[in-house]
Design an enzyme around this catalytic site. Structure first.
Site, PDB file in Angstrom:
ATOM      1  N   ASP A 304       0.839  -1.189   0.000  1.00  0.00           N
ATOM      2  CA  ASP A 304       0.000   0.000   0.000  1.00  0.00           C
ATOM      3  C   ASP A 304       0.887   1.256   0.000  1.00  0.00           C
ATOM      4  OD1 ASP A 304      -3.060   0.778   0.494  1.00  0.00           O
ATOM      5  OD2 ASP A 304      -1.870   2.061   1.808  1.00  0.00           O
ATOM      6  N   TRP A 305       0.619   2.250   0.869  1.00  0.00           N
ATOM      7  CA  TRP A 305       1.437   3.452   0.915  1.00  0.00           C
ATOM      8  C   TRP A 305       2.883   3.162   1.289  1.00  0.00           C
ATOM      9  CZ3 TRP A 305       1.765   8.397  -0.444  1.00  0.00           C
ATOM     10  CH2 TRP A 305       0.624   9.032  -0.924  1.00  0.00           C
ATOM     11  N   TRP A 345     -12.102   3.295  -3.713  1.00  0.00           N
ATOM     12  CA  TRP A 345     -11.653   3.420  -2.326  1.00  0.00           C
ATOM     13  C   TRP A 345     -11.557   4.893  -1.934  1.00  0.00           C
ATOM     14  CZ3 TRP A 345     -10.629   2.052   2.473  1.00  0.00           C
ATOM     15  CH2 TRP A 345      -9.597   2.676   3.181  1.00  0.00           C
ATOM     16  N   ASP A 431      -7.785  -8.672  -3.401  1.00  0.00           N
ATOM     17  CA  ASP A 431      -7.681  -7.227  -3.246  1.00  0.00           C
ATOM     18  C   ASP A 431      -8.371  -6.512  -4.406  1.00  0.00           C
ATOM     19  OD1 ASP A 431      -6.997  -4.617  -2.815  1.00  0.00           O
ATOM     20  OD2 ASP A 431      -4.829  -4.931  -2.911  1.00  0.00           O
ATOM     21  N   HIS A 460      -6.353  -7.157   0.389  1.00  0.00           N
ATOM     22  CA  HIS A 460      -5.430  -6.027   0.302  1.00  0.00           C
ATOM     23  C   HIS A 460      -4.356  -6.089   1.379  1.00  0.00           C
ATOM     24  CE1 HIS A 460      -4.019  -1.999  -0.545  1.00  0.00           C
ATOM     25  NE2 HIS A 460      -4.249  -1.625   0.703  1.00  0.00           N
TER      26      HIS A 460
END
Length: 479
Positions: A304-305, A345, A431, A460
């Site tokens: 993710d980030w 999202w 995901d 995810h």
């Protein structure tokens, strides 16, 4: 009272009755030191003990007084209880106790009462030691049983572990009093009480230039000198708790593990204003963090980030990085459309800025317990603490001159042409945001990246199925 064997206990296997090797005091003290390490990892004063009969360990224990809220749960007492339960006898005649620190009066009394033949200890305890430092109960002639005592066995190793523990505690205590900036919040410590499977000691930094006095939390679990450093970067709305299933695997293989909480997440300080968060600033914090800890032989672990930011780091210092473990993430370069799943999202976050983090994890990870899901919500007791959660979705670069887009394009070129390390990719198939199509596109931009490891049941937050990934990683990246 029968006390179960300590979780993670490893002394039994190498000192089993089938072993023909003659064991020395040094060997058995190494088993006690292994127990002391378990105490360290559990946040207890690192003292460990084993009881030996006829050359075989029959009981083991480490300090558990804090966790069990039992003032009698010293390593020696726990080990003696185990040995007595194993023998089916409250008297341990013909047995020896090995303990990494000189026993206190309570533990010396327990050893004498148990009729132990001999006590062997490591470091002396000048404040409470009852084997000669403050007093010597074992030399008391009026006591009807006499247990012989030997000290200074592996004392340097025992003392070093104690010093490391108390140094880290002092550092944490010192940094826990770092003044809180007026424009930030700090989640109360009691919000993090009793988190399942998160036993690690906190570490803090506040002196990075880009932090400007904000306090940043990170985990830093030591490894062997020859090992790698797994740098684990989380995303939104997670924090370092995300890696709790992977950290023990990396540690067991002898590697250091560093897992920071981005500012605004976890135990790190949280700016009150959403606009305090920018791509460039968070990247700079991570670059300074890596330099401040002088991380070497790094396997970069991202999701993710953690990937959006983390994948831009190695090009700034390629010599520090040996490997990449990449999971459900992307490079947001601004010259390619974001995935439909991510757009959905971002829209959900905009419409529901105070969404329930625990419910989000429960919905995507039905195998997680309610306590585990609640742990992800722990850093955010009310909406004032959620600035980063609101700021990050619109912060993803979605056009060419967006903040972070240019440096992400530079990173893409680095991974395409200049990356010289190993890469392992793992993908949670369920995901809807950064799933297999996104990851296959990323794979095409990473030189030497093979076919991904696909986890069909994972979503995810693929780290919630992280055990097989971590096991594959230690095999793949093993020096």
């Amino acid at each position: 009272m029968h006390v179960p064997w300590p979780l993670g206990w490893s002394a039994w296997a190498w000192l089993a009755p089938t072993s023909n090797a003659v064991k020395t005091d040094h060997d058995f003290m190494q088993a006690a030191l292994a127990q002391a390490q378990l105490a360290f990892e559990a946040g207890e004063v690192p003292v460990g003990a084993v009881v030996v009969k006829d050359g075989v360990v029959i009981g083991a224990g480490f300090n558990q007084a804090i966790g069990s809220q039992d003032p009698c749960a010293h390593a020696e007492v726990v080990a003696i209880r185990h040995a007595a339960a194993n023998l089916g006898n409250y008297r341990l005649e013909g047995c020896r106790l090995y303990v990494t620190l000189e026993p206190c009066a309570m533990c010396a009394g327990a050893a004498i009462t148990a009729r132990l033949d001999r006590v062997v200890f490591g470091a002396t305890e000048p404040k409470t030691g009852a084997a000669g430092s403050v007093l010597n109960l074992f030399d008391e002639e009026r006591i009807n049983h006499h247990t012989s005592v030997t000290g200074d066995v592996c004392s340097a190793e025992s003392q070093a572990l104690l010093q490391q523990f108390f140094q880290s505690r002092r550092q944490a205590q010192k940094l826990s009093h770092v003044p809180l900036r007026d424009d930030a919040l700090r989640t109360p410590e009691d919000c993090f009480a009793n988190l399942p499977d998160y036993p690690w000691q906190p570490h803090y930094l506040s002196n990075l230039p880009s932090l400007n006095g904000l306090r940043m939390h990170y985990l830093d679990e030591p490894g062997q000198p020859s090992g790698l450093t797994y740098l684990c970067l989380h995303g939104n709305p997670a924090w370092s708790y995300l890696y709790r299933k992977m950290i023990p695997v990396f540690q067991t293989d002898g590697h250091r593990v560093v897992a920071p909480d981005l500012i605004g997440f976890g135990k790190s300080d949280k700016p009150k204003r959403d606009h305090a968060h920018t791509f460039t600033w968070h990247r700079l914090v991570l670059l300074e963090f890596v330099e401040a800890l002088d991380l070497q032989n790094v396997v970069l672990v991202v999701q993710d980030w953690g990937g959006l930011l983390g994948l831009t780091l190695p090009m700034a210092a390629p010599h520090r990085y040996r490997g990449l473990l990449v999971m459900n993430t992307t490079l947001a370069t601004g010259d390619a459309p974001l995935s439909p799943g991510f757009i959905a999202w971002r829209e959900m976050c905009a419409k529901n800025p105070d969404f329930d983090v625990a419910r989000l994890f429960a919905r995507g990870n039905p195998h997680m317990s309610a306590a585990e899901c609640a742990a992800y919500m722990a850093p955010y007791p009310d909406r004032g603490y959620r600035g980063a959660l609101r700021a990050f979705p619109p912060m993803v670069p979605d056009f060419e001159d967006a903040d972070g887009a240019a440096v992400s394009r530079q990173a893409r070129e680095f991974w395409q042409k200049n990356w010289k390390g190993q890469t392992l990719m793992a993908v949670g198939l369920q995901d809807p945001v950064l799933g297999l199509p996104v990851m296959q596109a990323l794979r095409g931009n990473v030189l030497g990246c093979g076919e991904p490891m696909v986890l069909e049941q994972a979503g995810h937050f693929v780290q919630e199925h992280g055990l097989p990934i971590a096991e594959a990683a230690v095999r793949y990246f093993r020096p």
